[in-house]
Write a protein that holds these residues in place. Sequence first.
Motif, PDB file in Angstrom:
ATOM      1  N   ASN A 128       0.822  -1.209   0.000  1.00 42.46           N
ATOM      2  CA  ASN A 128       0.000   0.000   0.000  1.00 42.46           C
ATOM      3  C   ASN A 128       0.855   1.259   0.000  1.00 42.46           C
ATOM      4  N   ILE A 129       1.967   1.211   0.700  1.00 41.23           N
ATOM      5  CA  ILE A 129       2.881   2.354   0.681  1.00 41.23           C
ATOM      6  C   ILE A 129       3.386   2.574  -0.741  1.00 41.23           C
ATOM      7  N   ALA A 130       3.816   1.504  -1.376  1.00 37.24           N
ATOM      8  CA  ALA A 130       4.332   1.604  -2.745  1.00 37.24           C
ATOM      9  C   ALA A 130       3.256   2.103  -3.700  1.00 37.24           C
ATOM     10  N   GLU A 131       2.068   1.536  -3.611  1.00 37.73           N
ATOM     11  CA  GLU A 131       0.993   1.959  -4.506  1.00 37.73           C
ATOM     12  C   GLU A 131       0.637   3.424  -4.283  1.00 37.73           C
ATOM     13  N   GLY A 132       0.643   3.846  -3.048  1.00 34.70           N
ATOM     14  CA  GLY A 132       0.311   5.233  -2.738  1.00 34.70           C
ATOM     15  C   GLY A 132       1.268   6.233  -3.351  1.00 34.70           C
ATOM     16  N   THR A 133       2.514   5.842  -3.520  1.00 31.96           N
ATOM     17  CA  THR A 133       3.486   6.777  -4.100  1.00 31.96           C
ATOM     18  C   THR A 133       3.181   7.107  -5.555  1.00 31.96           C
ATOM     19  N   SER A 134       2.342   6.322  -6.189  1.00 27.86           N
ATOM     20  CA  SER A 134       1.991   6.593  -7.589  1.00 27.86           C
ATOM     21  C   SER A 134       0.880   7.635  -7.718  1.00 27.86           C
ATOM     22  N   LYS A 135       0.264   7.993  -6.614  1.00 23.73           N
ATOM     23  CA  LYS A 135      -0.869   8.915  -6.663  1.00 23.73           C
ATOM     24  C   LYS A 135      -0.398  10.352  -6.839  1.00 23.73           C
ATOM     25  N   SER A 136      -1.261  11.158  -7.426  1.00 21.02           N
ATOM     26  CA  SER A 136      -0.853  12.513  -7.814  1.00 21.02           C
ATOM     27  C   SER A 136      -0.997  13.556  -6.716  1.00 21.02           C
ATOM     28  N   THR A 137      -1.699  13.230  -5.633  1.00 22.24           N
ATOM     29  CA  THR A 137      -1.837  14.204  -4.541  1.00 22.24           C
ATOM     30  C   THR A 137      -1.595  13.517  -3.204  1.00 22.24           C
ATOM     31  N   ASP A 138      -1.207  14.314  -2.215  1.00 22.15           N
ATOM     32  CA  ASP A 138      -1.022  13.769  -0.879  1.00 22.15           C
ATOM     33  C   ASP A 138      -2.338  13.261  -0.303  1.00 22.15           C
TER      34      ASP A 138
END
Length: 119
Positions: free
Chosen positions: A51-61
Amino acid sequence: MTRHNFKKLKIWEEGMNLVDETYKLIATFPDSERFNLISQLARCSVSIPSNIAEGTSKSTDKHFNKYIEDSLGSTFEWETQLIVAYRQGYIEKEKFNLLENKIQQLQKMISGFKGGLKF
């Protein structure tokens, strides 16, 4: 938002270390737990750094935060399963205490990281 390289995040690295610890631990569990506690512990441990890794692909905090929250939730799920394993006699007290301390430290790290996100 500045994109993060998940491989450089301490919370991801510690999550991966927990995965390693989990796989060593569940190798000692009885076969009767293969589709129960073994599966649950493995899946939620992998969920933490995933989930940490996947979250880094998102465009906003704001979007990243949702994945960090999911990762944090998985740490609490993992801790509960650890307690179940201990109560069932699958883990010695010393090992339980060590792993409980590790997961609680990771929970603090993830919570701190989450608090630093701007949205």
